[in-house]
Scaffold this active site. Structure first.
Site, mmCIF file in Angstrom:
data_model
loop_
_atom_site.group_PDB
_atom_site.id
_atom_site.type_symbol
_atom_site.label_atom_id
_atom_site.label_comp_id
_atom_site.label_asym_id
_atom_site.label_seq_id
_atom_site.Cartn_x
_atom_site.Cartn_y
_atom_site.Cartn_z
ATOM 1 N N GLY A 264 38.339 46.338 43.635
ATOM 2 C CA GLY A 264 36.953 46.536 43.275
ATOM 3 C C GLY A 264 36.011 46.342 44.435
ATOM 4 O O GLY A 264 36.353 46.601 45.593
ATOM 5 N N HIS A 265 34.807 45.870 44.117
ATOM 6 C CA HIS A 265 33.727 45.747 45.095
ATOM 7 C C HIS A 265 34.074 44.749 46.192
ATOM 8 O O HIS A 265 33.782 44.980 47.358
ATOM 9 C CB HIS A 265 32.462 45.301 44.358
ATOM 10 N N PHE A 266 34.708 43.641 45.817
ATOM 11 C CA PHE A 266 35.121 42.624 46.784
ATOM 12 C C PHE A 266 36.622 42.771 47.049
ATOM 13 O O PHE A 266 37.430 41.925 46.671
ATOM 14 C CB PHE A 266 34.755 41.227 46.280
#
Length: 300
Positions: A264-266
């Site tokens: 995901g985003h991280f």
């Protein structure tokens, strides 16, 4: 294992925290974090790169362990964050460096590159957008509404992003196995954004994010003109900046290296080893090319 130093520097009267590792005479790489985290997000990447690189990872003003003057005492904009970062790097004697950008780190990094195009030797972007492509509308529509009108209702939606659940959502969304993400991450970030007055700092930056898209045409011209090596490594499940944000870099840098990984985003939290390996290999090749060019020019 590389020794990581935890340091402070005063820039324009503000105390900025940064992590530093690796040989001081090695090629430099600057790691620029996103919202709502800090250089803490790079805690594992730093030692992975520090065997051959001089790694600097600052906390933006208002984040992490850097100063956080109240929003009515400091004008929190991405221009201001970039200016502070540039002066920090000047003070550390860095004249050439690669940048690794994620989320908010991207608009800071783009400003560094536009101000001093000759300083940036390479770009690694990990879920850090530089194009209108990739913005996931379901996430960004409420932010744009808040940028247009700071009503109580619109502000309340923005404040949801500062809650523990809102921050956890950024970490776990799009990750195939949520159990690999340490809860320390969202609890750490939530504690820091929950400090008195930090909410107003974050709201100011939500508003100022509107200044970034108008900058993109200049960024694209820079990429076409200067052709910095680009590595885009992206969590394909990111519901903030989707995979089209990674693919778009090839529009202006045709040989950009683009990798979409499960996550995901991280992405560093679930695929850190893979990202570190891709980044290290990329920097090794870029550095070798620069050394060949320097020898050819009689600089080495």
């Amino acid at each position: 294992m590389a020794v990581v130093h935890h340091r402070y520097a005063t820039v324009r009267g503000q105390r900025l925290f940064y992590r530093e590792a690796g040989p001081s005479d090695a090629p430099a790489v600057v790691l620029l974090h996103g919202f709502p985290t800090s250089s803490f997000m790079f805690r594992d990447l730093i030692p992975a790169l520090a065997d051959r690189y001089h790694v600097i990872a600052p906390d933006h003003l208002g984040f992490g362990l850097s100063d956080a003057p109240p929003a009515d005492a400091f004008d929190y904009t991405f221009d201001a964050l970039a200016d502070l970062t540039a002066e920090l790097l000047d003070g550390l004697g860095l004249t050439r460096y690669a940048i690794y950008v994620q989320d908010y780190g991207a608009p800071v990094g783009w400003r560094l590159a536009l101000a001093r195009p000759g300083a940036v030797t390479a770009i690694i972007t990990q879920n850090g957008n530089g194009y209108d492509a990739g913005f996931v509308e379901s996430f960004w529509a409420p932010i744009r509404e808040y940028q247009r009108e700071q009503s109580a209702e619109n502000e309340a939606r923005m404040r949801d992003a500062l809650t523990l659940e809102g921050i956890k959502w950024q970490y776990v969304t799009g990750v195939p196995d949520e159990s690999v993400i340490s809860p320390d991450t969202w609890h750490h970030d939530h504690a820091l954004v929950s400090r008195p007055g930090n909410d107003l700092i974050q709201l100011a930056l939500f508003r100022d994010y509107a200044s970034n898209s108008p900058l993109y045409p200049k960024l694209h011209t820079y990429l076409r003109t200067h052709r910095p090596p680009v590595l885009a490594v992206w969590g394909r499940g990111d519901l903030i900046f989707g995979p089209d944000g990674a693919r778009a870099f090839a529009d202006d840098v045709p040989d950009a290296e683009i990798h979409l990984l499960d996550g995901g985003h991280f992405l560093l939290e679930s695929a850190g080893s893979a990202v570190a390996a891709l980044t290290h290999d990329f920097l090794d090749r870029v550095t070798a090319e620069y050394r060949r060019a320097d020898r050819a020019d009689g600089r080495a």
